[in-house]
Design a protein around this motif. Structure first.
Motif, PDB file in Angstrom:
ATOM      1  N   ALA A   3     -25.747  97.562  92.503  1.00  8.34           N
ATOM      2  CA  ALA A   3     -24.287  97.530  92.448  1.00  8.34           C
ATOM      3  C   ALA A   3     -23.724  96.787  93.654  1.00  8.34           C
ATOM      4  CB  ALA A   3     -23.722  98.945  92.405  1.00  8.34           C
ATOM      5  N   ILE A  61     -12.651 103.777  96.354  1.00 10.21           N
ATOM      6  CA  ILE A  61     -13.372 102.606  95.845  1.00 10.21           C
ATOM      7  C   ILE A  61     -12.381 101.716  95.111  1.00 10.21           C
ATOM      8  CG2 ILE A  61     -15.201 101.790  94.309  1.00 10.21           C
ATOM      9  CD1 ILE A  61     -16.255 103.182  96.767  1.00 10.21           C
ATOM     10  N   GLU A 110     -24.917 100.228  84.042  1.00  8.75           N
ATOM     11  CA  GLU A 110     -23.526 100.311  83.622  1.00  8.75           C
ATOM     12  C   GLU A 110     -23.368 100.907  82.237  1.00  8.75           C
ATOM     13  OE1 GLU A 110     -21.534  96.554  83.281  1.00  8.75           O
ATOM     14  OE2 GLU A 110     -19.676  97.415  84.088  1.00  8.75           O
ATOM     15  N   THR A 168     -19.246 108.342  91.184  1.00  8.61           N
ATOM     16  CA  THR A 168     -19.220 107.557  92.418  1.00  8.61           C
ATOM     17  C   THR A 168     -18.567 108.337  93.547  1.00  8.61           C
ATOM     18  OG1 THR A 168     -17.129 106.520  91.761  1.00  8.61           O
ATOM     19  CG2 THR A 168     -19.172 105.370  91.158  1.00  8.61           C
ATOM     20  N   PHE A 189     -19.800  96.672  95.639  1.00  5.80           N
ATOM     21  CA  PHE A 189     -18.538  97.415  95.609  1.00  5.80           C
ATOM     22  C   PHE A 189     -17.669  97.069  96.808  1.00  5.80           C
ATOM     23  CE2 PHE A 189     -21.472  99.983  98.086  1.00  5.80           C
ATOM     24  CZ  PHE A 189     -20.698 100.418  99.151  1.00  5.80           C
ATOM     25  N   TRP A 194     -13.211  98.518  93.898  1.00  9.37           N
ATOM     26  CA  TRP A 194     -13.885  97.719  92.860  1.00  9.37           C
ATOM     27  C   TRP A 194     -15.373  97.967  92.967  1.00  9.37           C
ATOM     28  CZ3 TRP A 194     -17.472  93.694  93.422  1.00  9.37           C
ATOM     29  CH2 TRP A 194     -17.709  92.901  92.301  1.00  9.37           C
ATOM     30  N   ILE A 195     -16.016  98.089  91.819  1.00  2.63           N
ATOM     31  CA  ILE A 195     -17.473  98.271  91.817  1.00  2.63           C
ATOM     32  C   ILE A 195     -18.051  97.617  90.578  1.00  2.63           C
ATOM     33  CG2 ILE A 195     -17.341 100.532  90.665  1.00  2.63           C
ATOM     34  CD1 ILE A 195     -19.826 101.328  92.383  1.00  2.63           C
ATOM     35  N   LYS A 196     -19.179  96.985  90.746  1.00  4.70           N
ATOM     36  CA  LYS A 196     -19.866  96.315  89.635  1.00  4.70           C
ATOM     37  C   LYS A 196     -21.304  96.798  89.611  1.00  4.70           C
ATOM     38  CE  LYS A 196     -19.759  93.040  86.397  1.00  4.70           C
ATOM     39  NZ  LYS A 196     -18.770  93.019  85.297  1.00  4.70           N
ATOM     40  N   TRP A 197     -21.686  97.453  88.519  1.00  5.73           N
ATOM     41  CA  TRP A 197     -23.037  97.982  88.373  1.00  5.73           C
ATOM     42  C   TRP A 197     -23.923  97.003  87.606  1.00  5.73           C
ATOM     43  CZ3 TRP A 197     -24.641 102.499  90.606  1.00  5.73           C
ATOM     44  CH2 TRP A 197     -23.663 103.394  91.036  1.00  5.73           C
ATOM     45  N   ALA A 235     -14.634  99.068  99.154  1.00  2.96           N
ATOM     46  CA  ALA A 235     -13.943 100.321  99.461  1.00  2.96           C
ATOM     47  C   ALA A 235     -12.848 100.043 100.480  1.00  2.96           C
ATOM     48  CB  ALA A 235     -14.922 101.366  99.999  1.00  2.96           C
ATOM     49  N   GLU A 274     -17.347 106.294  98.751  1.00  6.59           N
ATOM     50  CA  GLU A 274     -16.315 105.784  99.652  1.00  6.59           C
ATOM     51  C   GLU A 274     -16.456 106.344 101.073  1.00  6.59           C
ATOM     52  OE1 GLU A 274     -14.374 109.210  97.309  1.00  6.59           O
ATOM     53  OE2 GLU A 274     -15.976 107.737  97.094  1.00  6.59           O
ATOM     54  N   THR A 306     -22.280 106.047  86.038  1.00  6.21           N
ATOM     55  CA  THR A 306     -21.415 105.177  86.815  1.00  6.21           C
ATOM     56  C   THR A 306     -20.108 105.852  87.169  1.00  6.21           C
ATOM     57  OG1 THR A 306     -20.532 104.193  84.783  1.00  6.21           O
ATOM     58  CG2 THR A 306     -22.412 103.094  85.816  1.00  6.21           C
TER      59      THR A 306
END
Length: 349
Positions: A61, A75, A85, A94, A63, A77-80, A65, A98, A91
């Motif tokens: 991932a 958080i 995902e 989380t 992200f 934005w986060i991309k797994w 924070a 942070e 997911t």
């Protein structure tokens, strides 16, 4: 936007005590290790695929924070990784990430970095504070950019990239295009994240992630060690290093306590795991980092980790929270700068 492969270079830190990780020009990661309660089971399930690409990053991932003046750490934005995902039940969990990316005391330093453990993954985040003429942000904008991976041995190779990106986030918030391209590039290079039969059970998640392939020769390669960190670790503790070495051999619950910046101390946690990667007469050979006879690194821990720490029989960690001194049931030895305190009278000897 076409993404150019990031060129990594050395990064220095003015932290006290300082410890600068060296970097390379490859983006790669190794497989995961789990906590000591499940190591034997997980190690037996680990497979090694010789066709794994050498530049595979095992990125789980990316992200961003930040600190919100009303909501606190959050958080943005986060991309797994796609394989993770698809399991939305995981997911969505989380909570706590942070606080790993923005550790306690982060507001007292201009910039820093932090290594940490999140569930069955390891992470690295760079954060920075910026003075702004904005009442809604109370005069300060705080951002952190980080990654999660299945292993920690090569996390330091992303340090410069993350430091650059946190600067971009401070000047251009909510613009995640470069991070998105960086993530997509790594996914194109990544063929080894295959989490089969992943469920919401945390132990099952750890077992699945542990199937990520790695090259044992890379784990044993000394180039993975932040050399400058090890030298400063030795210089700072001098003869006390032999006591730390013995504590690591005993697999005790060892915690370092320092005021921010905490990044260099996270490197020292890593150095502790390398102190015992050797053979000792009468003891099992300690080759694989995080193996059953090797101290498990948890890197930065905060008050949100109290429940987790209470279940561990062995770990090496660091913290900025002085409240841990008053919780001796959570550690065997706590090192407050250079002062060692043992919760077990037998260890005082």
């Amino acid at each position: 936007m076409e993404f150019d492969r990031v060129k990594l270079s050395s990064k220095s830190s003015n932290a006290n005590p300082p410890a600068t990780p060296t970097t390379g020009d490859k983006l790669e990661y190794l497989s995961s290790s789990s906590d000591d309660n499940n190591e034997d089971e997980i190690e037996s399930e680990t497979t090694r695929n010789e066709e794994t690409q050498r530049d595979s990053s095992n990125l789980a991932a990316v992200f961003v924070a930040s600190f919100h003046s009303k909501l606190g750490n959050q958080i943005d934005w986060i991309k797994w990784a796609p394989v993770i995902e698809q399991h939305t039940s995981i997911t969505m969990v989380t909570t706590g990430l942070e606080f790993k990316a923005l550790p306690s005391g982060a507001h007292t330093v201009h910039s820093d970095y932090v290594y940490f453990r999140f569930s069955a993954l390891y992470g690295l985040a760079c954060f920075r504070n910026l003075r702004v003429d904005n009442l809604s942000e109370r005069g300060v904008r705080t951002k952190s950019v980080g990654i999660l991976s299945s292993h920690y041995d090569l996390l330091h190779r992303y340090l410069d990239f993350l430091d650059t990106q946190v600067g971009r986030q401070l000047s251009d918030p909510e613009n995640f295009q470069q991070l998105e391209c960086f993530f997509q590039y790594n996914m194109m290079m990544e063929n080894s994240l295959e989490l089969e039969n992943l469920t919401t059970d945390d132990s099952t998640m750890k077992s699945a992630i542990s199937r990520i392939d790695y090259r044992e020769d890379e784990i044993e390669d000394c180039s993975n060690i932040p050399r400058d960190s090890m030298l400063k670790f030795i210089h700072y503790y001098k003869e006390k290093l032999f006591i730390i070495w013995k504590l690591c051999l005993l697999n005790v619950r060892l915690m370092f306590l320092f005021a921010p910046p905490i990044g260099p101390v996270c490197n020292w946690v890593y150095c502790c795991t390398r102190l015992v990667t050797h053979s000792v007469d009468g003891l099992p050979q300690r080759r694989q980092t995080g193996g059953p006879h090797h101290p498990v690194p948890w890197f930065y821990v905060g008050l949100s980790d109290i429940e987790t720490l209470s279940r561990l029989n062995s770990y090496v960690a660091c913290t900025t929270e002085r409240l841990f001194i008053d919780k001796p049931h959570l550690y065997d030895v706590i090192i407050d700068c250079q002062t060692m305190r043992a919760s077990n009278p037998n260890l005082d000897q």
